[in-house]
Design a protein around this motif. Sequence first.
Motif, PDB file in Angstrom:
ATOM      1  N   LEU A 164       0.819  -1.205   0.000  1.00 10.00           N
ATOM      2  CA  LEU A 164       0.000   0.000   0.000  1.00 10.00           C
ATOM      3  C   LEU A 164       0.856   1.260   0.000  1.00 10.00           C
ATOM      4  N   ALA A 165       1.907   1.255   0.791  1.00 10.17           N
ATOM      5  CA  ALA A 165       2.779   2.421   0.899  1.00 10.17           C
ATOM      6  C   ALA A 165       4.122   1.969   1.443  1.00 10.17           C
ATOM      7  N   THR A 166       5.131   2.802   1.213  1.00 10.78           N
ATOM      8  CA  THR A 166       6.453   2.552   1.779  1.00 10.78           C
ATOM      9  C   THR A 166       6.621   3.434   3.003  1.00 10.78           C
ATOM     10  N   VAL A 167       6.881   2.810   4.140  1.00 12.31           N
ATOM     11  CA  VAL A 167       7.003   3.527   5.409  1.00 12.31           C
ATOM     12  C   VAL A 167       8.449   3.433   5.880  1.00 12.31           C
ATOM     13  N   GLY A 168       9.028   4.572   6.224  1.00 13.42           N
ATOM     14  CA  GLY A 168      10.412   4.614   6.682  1.00 13.42           C
ATOM     15  C   GLY A 168      10.504   4.668   8.196  1.00 13.42           C
ATOM     16  N   LEU A 169      11.384   3.843   8.763  1.00 10.33           N
ATOM     17  CA  LEU A 169      11.639   3.829  10.204  1.00 10.33           C
ATOM     18  C   LEU A 169      13.064   4.319  10.450  1.00 10.33           C
ATOM     19  N   PRO A 170      13.244   5.529  10.973  1.00 14.12           N
ATOM     20  CA  PRO A 170      14.599   5.997  11.299  1.00 14.12           C
ATOM     21  C   PRO A 170      15.216   5.127  12.395  1.00 14.12           C
ATOM     22  N   SER A 171      16.421   4.647  12.160  1.00 14.86           N
ATOM     23  CA  SER A 171      17.063   3.687  13.073  1.00 14.86           C
ATOM     24  C   SER A 171      17.790   4.408  14.198  1.00 14.86           C
ATOM     25  N   SER A 172      17.017   5.029  15.079  1.00 14.48           N
ATOM     26  CA  SER A 172      17.617   5.776  16.175  1.00 14.48           C
ATOM     27  C   SER A 172      16.597   5.924  17.297  1.00 14.48           C
ATOM     28  N   LEU A 173      17.052   6.460  18.435  1.00 17.10           N
ATOM     29  CA  LEU A 173      16.213   6.691  19.608  1.00 17.10           C
ATOM     30  C   LEU A 173      15.448   5.427  20.011  1.00 17.10           C
ATOM     31  N   MET A 174      14.130   5.495  20.153  1.00 14.01           N
ATOM     32  CA  MET A 174      13.372   4.368  20.692  1.00 14.01           C
ATOM     33  C   MET A 174      13.303   3.168  19.755  1.00 14.01           C
ATOM     34  N   PHE A 175      13.779   3.316  18.535  1.00 10.85           N
ATOM     35  CA  PHE A 175      13.733   2.185  17.613  1.00 10.85           C
ATOM     36  C   PHE A 175      14.728   1.094  18.004  1.00 10.85           C
ATOM     37  N   TYR A 176      15.685   1.417  18.885  1.00 13.35           N
ATOM     38  CA  TYR A 176      16.562   0.362  19.397  1.00 13.35           C
ATOM     39  C   TYR A 176      15.796  -0.589  20.300  1.00 13.35           C
ATOM     40  N   GLU A 177      14.698  -0.118  20.879  1.00 13.53           N
ATOM     41  CA  GLU A 177      13.882  -0.967  21.742  1.00 13.53           C
ATOM     42  C   GLU A 177      12.625  -1.468  21.045  1.00 13.53           C
ATOM     43  N   PHE A 188       3.360  -2.289  10.676  1.00 10.69           N
ATOM     44  CA  PHE A 188       3.132  -1.785   9.317  1.00 10.69           C
ATOM     45  C   PHE A 188       3.167  -2.910   8.282  1.00 10.69           C
ATOM     46  N   THR A 189       3.958  -3.932   8.547  1.00  3.49           N
ATOM     47  CA  THR A 189       3.954  -5.085   7.646  1.00  3.49           C
ATOM     48  C   THR A 189       2.594  -5.774   7.672  1.00  3.49           C
ATOM     49  N   ALA A 190       1.994  -5.864   8.872  1.00  2.10           N
ATOM     50  CA  ALA A 190       0.670  -6.475   8.996  1.00  2.10           C
ATOM     51  C   ALA A 190      -0.388  -5.679   8.239  1.00  2.10           C
ATOM     52  N   LEU A 191      -0.140  -4.384   8.046  1.00  2.00           N
ATOM     53  CA  LEU A 191      -1.080  -3.541   7.300  1.00  2.00           C
ATOM     54  C   LEU A 191      -0.840  -3.610   5.793  1.00  2.00           C
ATOM     55  N   GLY A 192       0.181  -4.356   5.376  1.00  2.00           N
ATOM     56  CA  GLY A 192       0.469  -4.485   3.956  1.00  2.00           C
ATOM     57  C   GLY A 192       1.428  -3.450   3.419  1.00  2.00           C
ATOM     58  N   CYS A 193       2.096  -2.725   4.301  1.00  2.04           N
ATOM     59  CA  CYS A 193       3.047  -1.696   3.872  1.00  2.04           C
ATOM     60  C   CYS A 193       4.441  -2.294   3.679  1.00  2.04           C
ATOM     61  N   ARG A 194       5.206  -1.646   2.848  1.00  2.00           N
ATOM     62  CA  ARG A 194       6.628  -1.982   2.706  1.00  2.00           C
ATOM     63  C   ARG A 194       7.398  -1.118   3.697  1.00  2.00           C
ATOM     64  N   VAL A 195       8.227  -1.747   4.508  1.00  2.00           N
ATOM     65  CA  VAL A 195       8.940  -1.035   5.566  1.00  2.00           C
ATOM     66  C   VAL A 195      10.431  -1.048   5.268  1.00  2.00           C
ATOM     67  N   ILE A 196      11.052   0.123   5.335  1.00  2.00           N
ATOM     68  CA  ILE A 196      12.505   0.199   5.192  1.00  2.00           C
ATOM     69  C   ILE A 196      13.062   1.023   6.344  1.00  2.00           C
ATOM     70  N   SER A 197      14.272   0.692   6.762  1.00  2.00           N
ATOM     71  CA  SER A 197      14.936   1.440   7.825  1.00  2.00           C
ATOM     72  C   SER A 197      16.131   2.178   7.243  1.00  2.00           C
ATOM     73  N   SER A 198      16.668   3.084   8.036  1.00  2.00           N
ATOM     74  CA  SER A 198      17.773   3.913   7.551  1.00  2.00           C
ATOM     75  C   SER A 198      19.130   3.279   7.792  1.00  2.00           C
ATOM     76  N   GLY A 199      19.167   2.139   8.496  1.00  2.00           N
ATOM     77  CA  GLY A 199      20.433   1.444   8.702  1.00  2.00           C
ATOM     78  C   GLY A 199      21.266   2.051   9.814  1.00  2.00           C
ATOM     79  N   PRO A 200      22.479   1.555  10.006  1.00  2.00           N
ATOM     80  CA  PRO A 200      23.344   2.050  11.084  1.00  2.00           C
ATOM     81  C   PRO A 200      23.699   3.523  10.896  1.00  2.00           C
ATOM     82  N   THR A 201      23.971   4.182  12.013  1.00  2.00           N
ATOM     83  CA  THR A 201      24.398   5.577  11.961  1.00  2.00           C
ATOM     84  C   THR A 201      25.776   5.680  11.314  1.00  2.00           C
ATOM     85  N   THR A 202      25.909   6.594  10.381  1.00  2.00           N
ATOM     86  CA  THR A 202      27.195   6.869   9.743  1.00  2.00           C
ATOM     87  C   THR A 202      27.581   8.318  10.017  1.00  2.00           C
ATOM     88  N   ARG A 203      28.815   8.645   9.704  1.00  2.00           N
ATOM     89  CA  ARG A 203      29.254  10.023   9.891  1.00  2.00           C
ATOM     90  C   ARG A 203      28.452  10.970   9.002  1.00  2.00           C
TER      91      ARG A 203
END
Length: 326
Positions: free
Chosen positions: A17-30, A39-54
């Motif tokens: 249905l939509a692509t939803v981005g999850l920033p990989s920081s703050l509470m997302f570690y928990e 969001f996957t259960a809702l049929g969305c495509r989920v992508i994260s931003s990956g490890p923190t880089t400089r």
Amino acid sequence: MDFIMDNGEEVLIAAPLATVGLPSSLMFYEHGGLWEDFFTALGCRVISSGPTTREILDLGVSLCSNEACLPVKVFTGHAAKLAKETDFLFIPRYASMEKHEMTCPKFCGLPDMVRLSLQTEVKLLEITVDYGKSPQKTDESLRAVSRQLGIDEQTVREAFSRTVRGRLGADTGAGLIAPGIENRRSVAVLGHPYMIYDELMSMGLIAKLTRNRYQVLTPDSLTRAERREHENLFRGRNFYEVGSDILGSAFAFLELPQVEGLVYLSPFACGIDSLVTEFIERRMQREKRHIPFLKVTIDEHTGEAGFDTRLEAFLDMLEDPLRARM
């Protein structure tokens, strides 16, 4: 539309249905896994931003005001990276996880701060978590998510109940009697999860301690009950959830004979940490057993060479035979 193979035949399946981005920081570690399941259960495509880089850190620093703490700058960098790759950014608004407790104020206003920092038309999905004072706000925000994604409200509520609601405040700590905690030389690493487990902001601290043959303990090594039991030794009331967790963890680790030192990773401009570290230091001064305590304040200018020098001095103190007789 996409196709998959089923018993050698192509089967038509609906595109996300939509692509939803999850920033990989703050509470997302928990809680990142919970929101991804939702969001996957809702049929969305989920992508994260990956490890923190400089590059992510520098991007966040360039977008935020100078008054923002380091973790907010990092989170903003992650959000900016995802903004052009997704249909929506998901940024929850955490206010309280339990009654009589609050999260850090930056979690309460995080969607607003990111929206202001990006200064572009970015579509945000927000879900408010305020179990302490206004649990009805969660249902109101789920209704808004339903409208934004064009999904039936009942479907959204059921997905939230199935994937998030019962797991959001679950106690995932290992516990002091867990098989994973061995009776061998240990160093306790204290701080927020997004400081301890972010390789860039922590300067790879856990790996460096492990290479020096120390068992590393963190607040996640304890159950929530253990953290709160020891936090009650503090004469007063700590209204911030993460402050209670860190304070209780420190007091619990001080009672473990195998813990030979404590390291506290603190982001620059963190008000909660400035109070918690003071109480930890006062408690350590009253202890009969004197162990080294290293507090490292991290900001965007912290260099790994200077960090390593301080860590080496700390490890030298742990090996000092004179200290062992104190």
